[in-house]
Design an enzyme around this catalytic site. Structure first.
Site, PDB file in Angstrom:
ATOM      1  N   GLU A 164      25.107  25.270  43.504  1.00 34.53           N
ATOM      2  CA  GLU A 164      24.173  25.275  42.370  1.00 34.53           C
ATOM      3  C   GLU A 164      24.576  26.260  41.275  1.00 34.53           C
ATOM      4  O   GLU A 164      24.306  26.022  40.095  1.00 34.53           O
ATOM      5  CB  GLU A 164      22.753  25.594  42.850  1.00 34.53           C
ATOM      6  CG  GLU A 164      22.109  24.505  43.695  1.00 34.53           C
ATOM      7  CD  GLU A 164      22.347  24.695  45.181  1.00 34.53           C
ATOM      8  OE1 GLU A 164      21.732  23.962  45.987  1.00 34.53           O
ATOM      9  OE2 GLU A 164      23.168  25.581  45.551  1.00 34.53           O
ATOM     10  N   PHE A 182       8.255  26.202  53.520  1.00 35.31           N
ATOM     11  CA  PHE A 182       9.688  26.002  53.701  1.00 35.31           C
ATOM     12  C   PHE A 182      10.369  25.814  52.344  1.00 35.31           C
ATOM     13  O   PHE A 182       9.965  25.001  51.539  1.00 35.31           O
ATOM     14  CB  PHE A 182       9.940  24.785  54.594  1.00 35.31           C
ATOM     15  CG  PHE A 182      11.393  24.463  54.776  1.00 35.31           C
ATOM     16  CD1 PHE A 182      12.228  25.315  55.480  1.00 35.31           C
ATOM     17  CD2 PHE A 182      11.938  23.300  54.236  1.00 35.31           C
ATOM     18  CE1 PHE A 182      13.576  25.025  55.640  1.00 35.31           C
ATOM     19  CE2 PHE A 182      13.278  22.988  54.396  1.00 35.31           C
ATOM     20  CZ  PHE A 182      14.102  23.864  55.105  1.00 35.31           C
ATOM     21  N   GLN A 183      11.398  26.607  52.119  1.00 32.34           N
ATOM     22  CA  GLN A 183      12.183  26.586  50.888  1.00 32.34           C
ATOM     23  C   GLN A 183      11.331  26.829  49.640  1.00 32.34           C
ATOM     24  O   GLN A 183      11.590  26.272  48.573  1.00 32.34           O
ATOM     25  CB  GLN A 183      12.980  25.283  50.761  1.00 32.34           C
ATOM     26  CG  GLN A 183      14.105  25.184  51.790  1.00 32.34           C
ATOM     27  CD  GLN A 183      15.097  24.079  51.499  1.00 32.34           C
ATOM     28  OE1 GLN A 183      14.755  23.067  50.890  1.00 32.34           O
ATOM     29  NE2 GLN A 183      16.332  24.260  51.939  1.00 32.34           N
ATOM     30  N   LYS A 217       6.845  19.148  43.945  1.00 31.83           N
ATOM     31  CA  LYS A 217       7.162  17.783  44.377  1.00 31.83           C
ATOM     32  C   LYS A 217       6.017  16.816  44.106  1.00 31.83           C
ATOM     33  O   LYS A 217       6.248  15.670  43.666  1.00 31.83           O
ATOM     34  CB  LYS A 217       7.510  17.777  45.869  1.00 31.83           C
ATOM     35  CG  LYS A 217       7.991  16.420  46.366  1.00 31.83           C
ATOM     36  CD  LYS A 217       8.438  16.460  47.809  1.00 31.83           C
ATOM     37  CE  LYS A 217       8.955  15.085  48.251  1.00 31.83           C
ATOM     38  NZ  LYS A 217       9.414  15.104  49.666  1.00 31.83           N
ATOM     39  N   MET A 231      41.172  44.038  37.260  1.00 28.24           N
ATOM     40  CA  MET A 231      40.587  45.014  36.352  1.00 28.24           C
ATOM     41  C   MET A 231      40.031  46.211  37.107  1.00 28.24           C
ATOM     42  O   MET A 231      40.152  47.355  36.644  1.00 28.24           O
ATOM     43  CB  MET A 231      39.497  44.366  35.497  1.00 28.24           C
ATOM     44  CG  MET A 231      38.958  45.281  34.403  1.00 28.24           C
ATOM     45  SD  MET A 231      40.223  45.789  33.214  1.00 28.24           S
ATOM     46  CE  MET A 231      40.205  44.392  32.089  1.00 28.24           C
TER      47      MET A 231
END
Length: 558
Positions: free
Chosen positions: A48, A110-111, A160, A470
């Site tokens: 993602e 959940f999530q 949802k 760097m």
């Protein structure tokens, strides 16, 4: 009747969205089901974070709003680095996230994650949509906010059940956006413009300091006309590269920590600094009280919060830099002769160009110069973050706006490769090259699957020193060469690329550089070049942290 998900897709289509970068999950399945039959192209990334960076690269390359999509919880949280990157560089993206059903909000379902709370400090605005009837309005507002004023990311969080509920198909979308608390100022105040022009007319050693705001406002042509009309040298920030052709005689190059000596000397010696679309970032200014110490300062920016934030300003002008420059050109007054000052800055430019030891060894600066020569100012060059970024900024000649894409404010390793994917879909007919370090490239190396699956012809040029380059340079210069955990294990990037179905080549000799670049650039698909460069090559000039910008390592004072 239609679902909230269908309402969302139709709203995105009305905003002209042609591409979404995303990764599916449970709570966004209603949205993905509607995407399946829509005209919007979906690019499946492999992480993602890459979706957010790809949307960002799309926005920078096109000037339009980029869009990414992720599921709730870990999916949404994985967007955070990309959203923060866009926020720091004022890039317009709309991030769409799924959320648990509204009845479960706040129950540690959940999530579930409070993504609007998490992203509040790194978005221009965000929404948690609890009513499907609001989707049309929210989408229109989100795109308006993201793309106007000082651009930036906007997040829309969709539970949802809101995606699944049915709404009245006959309801009409909003015609226009009206937000009382959001009214950007575009036109500069005439009296402030006249004050600025008076200072410019009187200055003996004026200098223009131009940044990413010039490119974001599409004002490169106005800036060029302004510097040529007023005969004023110009220096640009990292984000402003390409606003003025790199080979323009009045362009002194990039200023700041790894800026050119000519640019840093000019800032220190000027008596008037005209700051355009910049924010006086610490990597530009160095020791702030020693930055332009003898100069009066004019600051033009669309965001009033930036004016005077880091440096006291004598003439503030709030407005879109393109419109302000056009107004200044229309009211330009006869000014004094700047020939002596221009000659002086040109002498610095000739006397102290970015330089390196040009021998038989494989040095990164030579690779970038050869790439620049082959690209001839066309296409899009993107970088990761670190030494590869600074070598590209110093040795590649950018001639057009939106030909250079990099993470400036946040300095996000792993940004370049997925941003290159987004840039390709923004401008599919153009060559896109990602200049990477071996450390940065491994941050999102899984996107080799994305370029292979979609045959995206991005070319990756890895400047491979088997170090976090760097950071190692700082350890060499300031920590007595104690290389604490900056040496990486060697990776055969060609074999990794081949495992994903991508062509690649390792290069170890200077004589093979140009041929390898030509092979990659002419290949009709993605290609990875692994250049095994000198391991302890450094980026110079360099201003140590806390020093004035004319106190450069690798450059003697004139």
């Amino acid at each position: 009747m239609k679902t909230g998900a269908r309402t969302l897709i139709e709203a995105l289509q009305r905003e002209g969205v042609d591409t979404i970068f995303g990764y599916p999950g449970g709570v966004v399945l209603p949205i993905y089901d509607e995407l399946y039959d829509s005209s919007i192209r979906h690019i499946l990334v492999r992480h993602e974070q890459a979706a957010a960076h790809a949307a960002d690269g799309y926005a920078r390359a096109s000037g339009r709003v980029g869009v990414c999509l992720a599921t709730s919880g870990p999916g949404a949280c994985n967007l955070v680095t990309g959203i923060a990157t866009a926020y720091m560089d004022s890039i317009p993206i709309v991030a769409l996230t799924g959320q648990v059903p509204t009845a479960l909000l706040g129950n540690d379902a959940f999530q579930e994650s409070d993504i609007t709370g998490i992203t509040m400090p790194i978005t221009k605005h965000n929404y948690l949509v609890k009513n499907a009837a609001d989707i049309d309005r929210v989408v229109k507002e989100a795109f308006y906010i993201a793309g106007t004023g000082r651009p930036g990311p906007v997040l829309i969080d969709l539970p949802k059940d809101v995606s699944m509920v049915e709404v009245d198909e006959a309801s009409s979308p909003p015609v226009a956006v009206s937000l009382r608390g959001y009214q950007p100022t575009y036109e500069g105040h005439v009296r402030q413009i006249d004050k600025a022009l008076d200072l410019i007319a009187e200055a003996e050693r004026p200098l223009i300091y131009a940044g990413g705001g010039v490119i974001l406002s599409g004002a490169s042509a106005e800036l060029r006309e302004f510097i040529e009309t007023a005969a004023i040298p110009v220096t640009t920030t990292l984000m402003g590269l390409g606003a003025i052709p790199g080979d323009h005689p009045l362009n002194l190059g990039m200023l700041g920590m790894h800026g050119t000596a000519a640019a840093n000397f000019a800032v220190t010696e000027c008596d008037l600094l005209v700051a355009i679309g910049v924010r006086f970032d610490d990597r530009v200014t160095g020791k702030i009280e020693a930055f332009a110490p003898n100069a009066q300062i004019i600051h033009i920016d669309i965001d009033p919060a930036e004016i005077g934030k880091n440096k006291k300003v004598d003439v503030p002008i709030v407005g879109d830099v393109g419109r302000v420059l056009r107004a200044m050109l229309a009211r330009m007054k006869k000014r004094g002769d700047t020939a002596n000052w221009v000659n002086r800055t040109s002498t610095w430019k000739a006397q102290f160009p970015p330089a390196y030891r040009d021998d038989d060894r494989l040095r990164p600066q030579y690779i970038i110069q050869q790439l620049s020569d082959l690209m001839k100012g066309e296409g899009i060059v993107i970088s990761e973050v670190g030494q590869n970024q600074m070598w590209t900024a110093l040795y590649y000649c950018f001639r057009k706006p939106r030909s250079w894409i990099t993470s400036g404010g946040l300095g996000t390793m792993g940004y370049g490769f997925p941003a290159a994917i987004g840039a390709h879909f923004a401008r599919p007919g153009e060559t896109v090259v990602d200049v990477a370090g071996d450390g940065s490239f491994q941050m999102n190396i899984q996107e080799l699957a994305t370029v292979a699956h979609n045959n995206i012809p991005v070319k990756v040029v890895i400047l491979n020193n088997i170090y976090l380059g760097m950071v190692r340079q700082w350890q060499e210069l300031f920590y007595d060469r104690r290389y604490a955990y900056t040496e990486l294990s060697p990776v055969d990037f060609v074999k990794v690329a081949n495992a994903y179905g991508v062509e690649g080549m390792r290069v170890e000799e200077k004589a093979d550089v140009r041929g390898a670049l030509e092979t990659a650039l002419s290949h009709d698909g993605p290609f990875v070049l692994d250049f095994r460069i000198e391991r302890e090559e450094n980026v110079f000039p360099m201003v140590p942290a806390g020093a004035a910008i004319n106190e450069m390592i690798g450059v003697r004072n004139p």
